[in-house]
Design a protein around this motif. Structure first.
Motif, PDB file in Angstrom:
ATOM      1  N   LEU A   1       0.822  -1.210   0.000  1.00 39.03           N
ATOM      2  CA  LEU A   1       0.000   0.000   0.000  1.00 39.03           C
ATOM      3  C   LEU A   1       0.855   1.258   0.000  1.00 39.03           C
ATOM      4  O   LEU A   1       0.472   2.281  -0.579  1.00 39.03           O
ATOM      5  N   ALA A   2       2.027   1.191   0.612  1.00 41.51           N
ATOM      6  CA  ALA A   2       2.919   2.358   0.674  1.00 41.51           C
ATOM      7  C   ALA A   2       3.551   2.675  -0.674  1.00 41.51           C
ATOM      8  O   ALA A   2       3.946   3.810  -0.930  1.00 41.51           O
TER       9      ALA A   2
ATOM     10  N   GLU B   1     -13.393  -4.588   0.280  1.00 38.28           N
ATOM     11  CA  GLU B   1     -13.647  -3.500   1.232  1.00 38.28           C
ATOM     12  C   GLU B   1     -12.410  -3.215   2.078  1.00 38.28           C
ATOM     13  O   GLU B   1     -12.112  -2.051   2.367  1.00 38.28           O
ATOM     14  N   PHE B   2     -11.698  -4.266   2.458  1.00 36.00           N
ATOM     15  CA  PHE B   2     -10.477  -4.086   3.249  1.00 36.00           C
ATOM     16  C   PHE B   2      -9.453  -3.226   2.506  1.00 36.00           C
ATOM     17  O   PHE B   2      -8.895  -2.277   3.068  1.00 36.00           O
ATOM     18  N   VAL B   3      -9.199  -3.558   1.239  1.00 37.84           N
ATOM     19  CA  VAL B   3      -8.192  -2.798   0.486  1.00 37.84           C
ATOM     20  C   VAL B   3      -8.714  -1.408   0.135  1.00 37.84           C
ATOM     21  O   VAL B   3      -7.960  -0.428   0.156  1.00 37.84           O
ATOM     22  N   THR B   4      -9.997  -1.300  -0.157  1.00 39.99           N
ATOM     23  CA  THR B   4     -10.583   0.001  -0.484  1.00 39.99           C
ATOM     24  C   THR B   4     -10.458   0.971   0.682  1.00 39.99           C
ATOM     25  O   THR B   4     -10.136   2.145   0.500  1.00 39.99           O
ATOM     26  N   LYS B   5     -10.693   0.475   1.897  1.00 36.36           N
ATOM     27  CA  LYS B   5     -10.647   1.378   3.055  1.00 36.36           C
ATOM     28  C   LYS B   5      -9.219   1.705   3.494  1.00 36.36           C
ATOM     29  O   LYS B   5      -9.003   2.691   4.195  1.00 36.36           O
TER      30      LYS B   5
ATOM     31  N   LEU C   1      -6.833  -0.055  -7.841  1.00 32.30           N
ATOM     32  CA  LEU C   1      -7.066  -1.432  -7.437  1.00 32.30           C
ATOM     33  C   LEU C   1      -7.411  -2.287  -8.650  1.00 32.30           C
ATOM     34  O   LEU C   1      -8.230  -1.892  -9.490  1.00 32.30           O
ATOM     35  N   VAL C   2      -6.759  -3.420  -8.751  1.00 28.58           N
ATOM     36  CA  VAL C   2      -7.036  -4.374  -9.829  1.00 28.58           C
ATOM     37  C   VAL C   2      -7.533  -5.656  -9.185  1.00 28.58           C
ATOM     38  O   VAL C   2      -6.749  -6.456  -8.662  1.00 28.58           O
ATOM     39  N   GLN C   3      -8.847  -5.842  -9.207  1.00 30.70           N
ATOM     40  CA  GLN C   3      -9.420  -7.035  -8.587  1.00 30.70           C
ATOM     41  C   GLN C   3      -9.324  -8.220  -9.542  1.00 30.70           C
ATOM     42  O   GLN C   3      -9.711  -8.133 -10.709  1.00 30.70           O
ATOM     43  N   ILE C   4      -8.795  -9.320  -9.038  1.00 31.86           N
ATOM     44  CA  ILE C   4      -8.740 -10.570  -9.806  1.00 31.86           C
ATOM     45  C   ILE C   4      -9.643 -11.571  -9.095  1.00 31.86           C
ATOM     46  O   ILE C   4      -9.292 -12.103  -8.031  1.00 31.86           O
ATOM     47  N   ASP C   5     -10.810 -11.782  -9.681  1.00 30.05           N
ATOM     48  CA  ASP C   5     -11.838 -12.580  -9.005  1.00 30.05           C
ATOM     49  C   ASP C   5     -11.991 -13.988  -9.572  1.00 30.05           C
ATOM     50  O   ASP C   5     -12.905 -14.718  -9.192  1.00 30.05           O
TER      51      ASP C   5
END
Length: 283
Positions: A120-121, A173-177, A188-192
């Motif tokens: 994140l940093a 939600e965890f990464v978004t917040k 954010l690149v979500q791989i679902d």
């Protein structure tokens, strides 16, 4: 030996015999005994809303061939039997059993959670694994420690799930917040797609764990009873920032950091190529 204690906090119980020997040594010399267990006692996690009253396994199932699966069972069963030994030696009225989920924070030696403070940093395109409704659970180790002390001081004997966050949360939600914990630009690149994740050997990036028949409820453990009894949570972004500060402090050597950050097969190192492969697949 030959000393009296008001409170004992046992956070080293990796084997049942350790707990048994500790019990025999200390059972007549203390007031309150706090045993650090784990939500691993609920493995396999077949249900949701897993409460402290749920029955746990005390012996290995027959004919287990998968070694990783075997280790999961062994750990949970070891903790469950250690709990039993604690109660057997000290009685229910002097025993506090605390079952944390994945813990993180300054001083963490497991490196299970370090991906996120580091990642994140840095900013840029951040890989977010899992489906939109994949749940996560985690807790700052300091919140667990404070909860244990609070329970011991109040002599609140019993069993408690030490699980955060306060409310249900998905991986997205965890990464978004937490994505704005550091002042950097990011996307954010979500791989679902589980098949794609498996192809790239991504089965977990704690707190996310791929959902399957064994791990369906691993992040669906109830914390209602613990919150009623004093479990509190510091802000996730605060925990991440302070864990990041610790990681880059003089408490660790450059070699120690490099061993994790430059690990060849880690998602941290492979992330860009994985995202590129995902985009090509999607186009």
């Amino acid at each position: 030996e030959n000393r009296k204690w008001d409170i004992i906090i046992d956070n080293s119980g990796r084997k049942v015999e350790w707990t048994t020997k500790t019990a025999q040594l200390l059972k007549d010399n203390f007031g309150v005994y706090v045993y650090t267990s784990s939500t691993g006692v609920y493995f396999p996690y077949k249900t949701d809303d897993i409460k402290e009253t749920q029955q746990v396994l005390l012996k290995m199932p027959d004919a287990l061939e998968d070694e990783m699966l075997k280790m999961e069972y062994e750990y949970g069963i070891m903790k469950a039997n250690s709990e039993q030994e604690t109660i057997k030696a000290f009685g229910k009225k002097r025993s506090i059993l605390v079952r944390p989920t994945y813990m993180f924070g300054p001083g963490d030696k497991t490196d299970r959670f370090m991906h996120w403070p580091i990642r994140l940093a840095k900013g840029g395109e951040i890989l977010v694994p899992g489906k939109t409704d994949d749940p996560v659970q985690y807790i700052d180790v300091r919140d667990v420690a404070e909860f244990m002390i609070r329970l011991a001081e109040q002599k609140a004997f019993g069993t408690y799930n030490a699980v955060g966050p306060t409310k249900n949360e998905t991986m997205l939600e965890f990464v978004t917040k937490t994505k704005d914990t550091f002042k950097v630009d990011n996307t954010l690149v979500q791989i679902d797609d589980y098949d794609f994740l498996k192809e790239n050997k991504i089965y977990y990036i704690v707190p996310w764990i791929m959902q399957d028949e064994y791990n369906y409820g691993s992040a669906r453990v109830s914390n209602t009873f613990s919150i009623k009894n004093g479990l509190t949570f510091r802000g996730t972004k605060t925990s991440i920032k302070e864990t990041h500060n610790w990681w880059y402090s003089d408490n660790l050597t450059d070699d120690r950091r490099a061993k994790f950050e430059q690990k060849a097969n880690s998602v941290l190192v492979r992330e860009k190529e994985i995202i590129e492969a995902w985009k090509k697949r999607e186009s």
